[in-house]
Design a protein around this motif. Structure first.
Motif, PDB file in Angstrom:
ATOM      1  N   ASP A 112       0.842  -1.190   0.000  1.00 11.68           N
ATOM      2  CA  ASP A 112       0.000   0.000   0.000  1.00 11.68           C
ATOM      3  C   ASP A 112       0.886   1.252   0.000  1.00 11.68           C
ATOM      4  OD1 ASP A 112      -2.754   0.897   0.086  1.00 11.68           O
ATOM      5  OD2 ASP A 112      -2.202   1.838   1.983  1.00 11.68           O
ATOM      6  N   ALA A 113       1.951   1.229   0.785  1.00 16.95           N
ATOM      7  CA  ALA A 113       2.877   2.357   0.814  1.00 16.95           C
ATOM      8  C   ALA A 113       3.565   2.502  -0.546  1.00 16.95           C
ATOM      9  CB  ALA A 113       3.919   2.166   1.916  1.00 16.95           C
ATOM     10  N   GLN A 114       3.828   1.369  -1.218  1.00 15.71           N
ATOM     11  CA  GLN A 114       4.434   1.441  -2.550  1.00 15.71           C
ATOM     12  C   GLN A 114       3.468   2.061  -3.543  1.00 15.71           C
ATOM     13  OE1 GLN A 114       7.482   0.928  -1.196  1.00 15.71           O
ATOM     14  NE2 GLN A 114       7.905   0.338  -3.287  1.00 15.71           N
ATOM     15  N   ARG A 115       2.177   1.747  -3.376  1.00 17.27           N
ATOM     16  CA  ARG A 115       1.188   2.259  -4.306  1.00 17.27           C
ATOM     17  C   ARG A 115       0.994   3.762  -4.105  1.00 17.27           C
ATOM     18  NH1 ARG A 115      -2.214  -1.597  -3.362  1.00 17.27           N
ATOM     19  NH2 ARG A 115      -3.676  -0.338  -2.185  1.00 17.27           N
ATOM     20  N   ASN A 116       1.168   4.260  -2.867  1.00 18.13           N
ATOM     21  CA  ASN A 116       1.049   5.684  -2.617  1.00 18.13           C
ATOM     22  C   ASN A 116       2.369   6.178  -2.043  1.00 18.13           C
ATOM     23  OD1 ASN A 116       0.253   8.271  -2.213  1.00 18.13           O
ATOM     24  ND2 ASN A 116      -1.044   7.842  -0.444  1.00 18.13           N
ATOM     25  N   PRO A 117       3.354   6.420  -2.926  1.00 15.65           N
ATOM     26  CA  PRO A 117       4.710   6.741  -2.447  1.00 15.65           C
ATOM     27  C   PRO A 117       4.858   8.205  -2.084  1.00 15.65           C
ATOM     28  CG  PRO A 117       4.679   6.669  -4.831  1.00 15.65           C
ATOM     29  CD  PRO A 117       3.263   6.390  -4.381  1.00 15.65           C
ATOM     30  N   VAL A 118       3.743   8.898  -1.840  1.00 15.29           N
ATOM     31  CA  VAL A 118       3.760  10.340  -1.649  1.00 15.29           C
ATOM     32  C   VAL A 118       3.606  10.666  -0.172  1.00 15.29           C
ATOM     33  CG1 VAL A 118       2.578  12.496  -2.212  1.00 15.29           C
ATOM     34  CG2 VAL A 118       2.752  10.686  -3.918  1.00 15.29           C
ATOM     35  N   SER A 119       4.471  11.516   0.347  1.00 13.48           N
ATOM     36  CA  SER A 119       4.261  12.039   1.693  1.00 13.48           C
ATOM     37  C   SER A 119       4.367  13.552   1.634  1.00 13.48           C
ATOM     38  CB  SER A 119       5.264  11.441   2.679  1.00 13.48           C
ATOM     39  OG  SER A 119       6.573  11.796   2.293  1.00 13.48           O
ATOM     40  N   PHE A 120       3.884  14.223   2.673  1.00 10.97           N
ATOM     41  CA  PHE A 120       3.893  15.685   2.642  1.00 10.97           C
ATOM     42  C   PHE A 120       4.197  16.217   4.029  1.00 10.97           C
ATOM     43  CE2 PHE A 120      -0.395  14.408   3.695  1.00 10.97           C
ATOM     44  CZ  PHE A 120      -0.708  15.237   4.767  1.00 10.97           C
ATOM     45  N   ARG A 121       4.601  17.480   4.079  1.00  8.81           N
ATOM     46  CA  ARG A 121       4.886  18.130   5.350  1.00  8.81           C
ATOM     47  C   ARG A 121       4.356  19.551   5.267  1.00  8.81           C
ATOM     48  NH1 ARG A 121      10.321  17.036   5.854  1.00  8.81           N
ATOM     49  NH2 ARG A 121      10.823  18.925   4.729  1.00  8.81           N
TER      50      ARG A 121
ATOM     51  N   GLU B 262      11.841  17.057 -11.008  1.00 14.12           N
ATOM     52  CA  GLU B 262      13.105  16.320 -11.159  1.00 14.12           C
ATOM     53  C   GLU B 262      13.627  15.867  -9.797  1.00 14.12           C
ATOM     54  OE1 GLU B 262      13.405  19.641 -13.366  1.00 14.12           O
ATOM     55  OE2 GLU B 262      12.001  18.206 -14.238  1.00 14.12           O
ATOM     56  N   ARG B 263      13.267  16.603  -8.744  1.00  7.42           N
ATOM     57  CA  ARG B 263      13.767  16.250  -7.421  1.00  7.42           C
ATOM     58  C   ARG B 263      12.707  15.447  -6.678  1.00  7.42           C
ATOM     59  NH1 ARG B 263      14.751  21.558  -7.360  1.00  7.42           N
ATOM     60  NH2 ARG B 263      13.410  21.827  -5.521  1.00  7.42           N
ATOM     61  N   ASP B 264      13.115  14.882  -5.522  1.00 10.60           N
ATOM     62  CA  ASP B 264      12.158  14.046  -4.793  1.00 10.60           C
ATOM     63  C   ASP B 264      11.389  14.845  -3.746  1.00 10.60           C
ATOM     64  OD1 ASP B 264      14.243  14.431  -3.106  1.00 10.60           O
ATOM     65  OD2 ASP B 264      14.764  12.314  -2.893  1.00 10.60           O
TER      66      ASP B 264
ATOM     67  N   VAL C  81       6.057  18.397  -0.762  1.00 12.55           N
ATOM     68  CA  VAL C  81       5.587  17.073  -1.173  1.00 12.55           C
ATOM     69  C   VAL C  81       6.814  16.233  -1.498  1.00 12.55           C
ATOM     70  CG1 VAL C  81       4.160  15.778  -2.795  1.00 12.55           C
ATOM     71  CG2 VAL C  81       3.483  18.089  -2.098  1.00 12.55           C
ATOM     72  N   MET C  82       6.938  15.076  -0.832  1.00  6.27           N
ATOM     73  CA  MET C  82       8.050  14.174  -1.082  1.00  6.27           C
ATOM     74  C   MET C  82       7.544  12.975  -1.877  1.00  6.27           C
ATOM     75  SD  MET C  82       8.555  16.041   1.772  1.00  6.27           S
ATOM     76  CE  MET C  82       7.912  15.136   3.170  1.00  6.27           C
ATOM     77  N   MET C  83       8.160  12.744  -3.032  1.00 11.62           N
ATOM     78  CA  MET C  83       7.750  11.617  -3.877  1.00 11.62           C
ATOM     79  C   MET C  83       8.857  11.360  -4.880  1.00 11.62           C
ATOM     80  SD  MET C  83       4.858  13.622  -6.072  1.00 11.62           S
ATOM     81  CE  MET C  83       5.257  15.129  -6.952  1.00 11.62           C
ATOM     82  N   PRO C  84       8.843  10.169  -5.493  1.00 11.80           N
ATOM     83  CA  PRO C  84       9.889   9.858  -6.474  1.00 11.80           C
ATOM     84  C   PRO C  84       9.834  10.825  -7.644  1.00 11.80           C
ATOM     85  CG  PRO C  84       8.658   7.883  -5.858  1.00 11.80           C
ATOM     86  CD  PRO C  84       7.929   9.055  -5.273  1.00 11.80           C
ATOM     87  N   PRO C  85      11.001  11.223  -8.184  1.00 15.57           N
ATOM     88  CA  PRO C  85      11.012  12.118  -9.349  1.00 15.57           C
ATOM     89  C   PRO C  85      10.167  11.556 -10.481  1.00 15.57           C
ATOM     90  CG  PRO C  85      13.228  11.827  -8.475  1.00 15.57           C
ATOM     91  CD  PRO C  85      12.347  10.858  -7.732  1.00 15.57           C
ATOM     92  N   GLY C  86       9.458  12.431 -11.159  1.00 10.65           N
ATOM     93  CA  GLY C  86       8.612  12.003 -12.270  1.00 10.65           C
ATOM     94  C   GLY C  86       7.212  11.613 -11.846  1.00 10.65           C
ATOM     95  N   THR C  87       6.951  11.578 -10.543  1.00 15.66           N
ATOM     96  CA  THR C  87       5.618  11.234 -10.051  1.00 15.66           C
ATOM     97  C   THR C  87       4.744  12.484 -10.043  1.00 15.66           C
ATOM     98  OG1 THR C  87       6.655   9.620  -8.592  1.00 15.66           O
ATOM     99  CG2 THR C  87       4.356  10.162  -8.127  1.00 15.66           C
TER     100      THR C  87
END
Length: 149
Positions: free
Chosen positions: A57-66, A117-119, A84-90
């Motif tokens: 489930d965490a892999q499916r929603n790889p987005v976190s925020f602060r 481009e950044r995470d 927003v922290m997430m893999p580049p390109g997401t």
């Protein structure tokens, strides 16, 4: 006392462990060691399965925020800044809510973030409010569905 072993000629009795004819009530089957190990393994697999679901489930929603901060611009608008922290390109969609002093929602906005481009991406969102807000927060962020087609 000597034990005598009954050799059954009925293959079904061997396979399914039916008591041989003539066995009394004491002939009920006990859980063999193998069966106990199998039950233990099944329980362990169940726990591992639950952990796997949480992980996937965490892999499916790889987005976190602060939340970084907010500022009330006017009675009709509050701006909320967050990372927003997430893999580049997401691409992610974040829901921002503006709240009044009694924590009632007076405004809400879905913001599309990325792809970058950044995470980590810093975003400032302007949320329209129906009356003056005292705070603005990120309610949740999730990865955009369009990535998978």
């Amino acid at each position: 006392m000597h034990h005598h072993v009954t050799v059954s000629t009925d293959p079904l009795a061997d396979r399914y462990g039916r008591p041989a004819r003539g066995t009394g009530p004491s002939g009920r089957p006990r859980l063999s060691t193998g069966a106990r190990i199998a039950i233990g393994a099944a329980l362990a697999a169940g726990v591992a399965g639950a952990a796997w679901f949480a992980w996937s489930d965490a892999q499916r929603n790889p987005v976190s925020f602060r939340d970084i901060g907010f500022s009330v611009e006017s009675a009709e608008q509050v701006s909320v800044t967050f990372d927003v922290m997430m893999p580049p390109g997401t691409t992610a969609v974040c829901t921002i809510t503006a709240l009044d002093p009694s924590y009632a929602e007076v405004g809400s906005l879905d913001v599309e973030v990325g792809p970058g481009e950044r995470d980590a991406i810093r975003v400032t969102a302007e949320v329209r409010t129906t009356q003056e807000a005292t705070t603005g927060v990120v309610d949740h962020c999730s990865a955009g569905d369009r990535a998978g087609g």
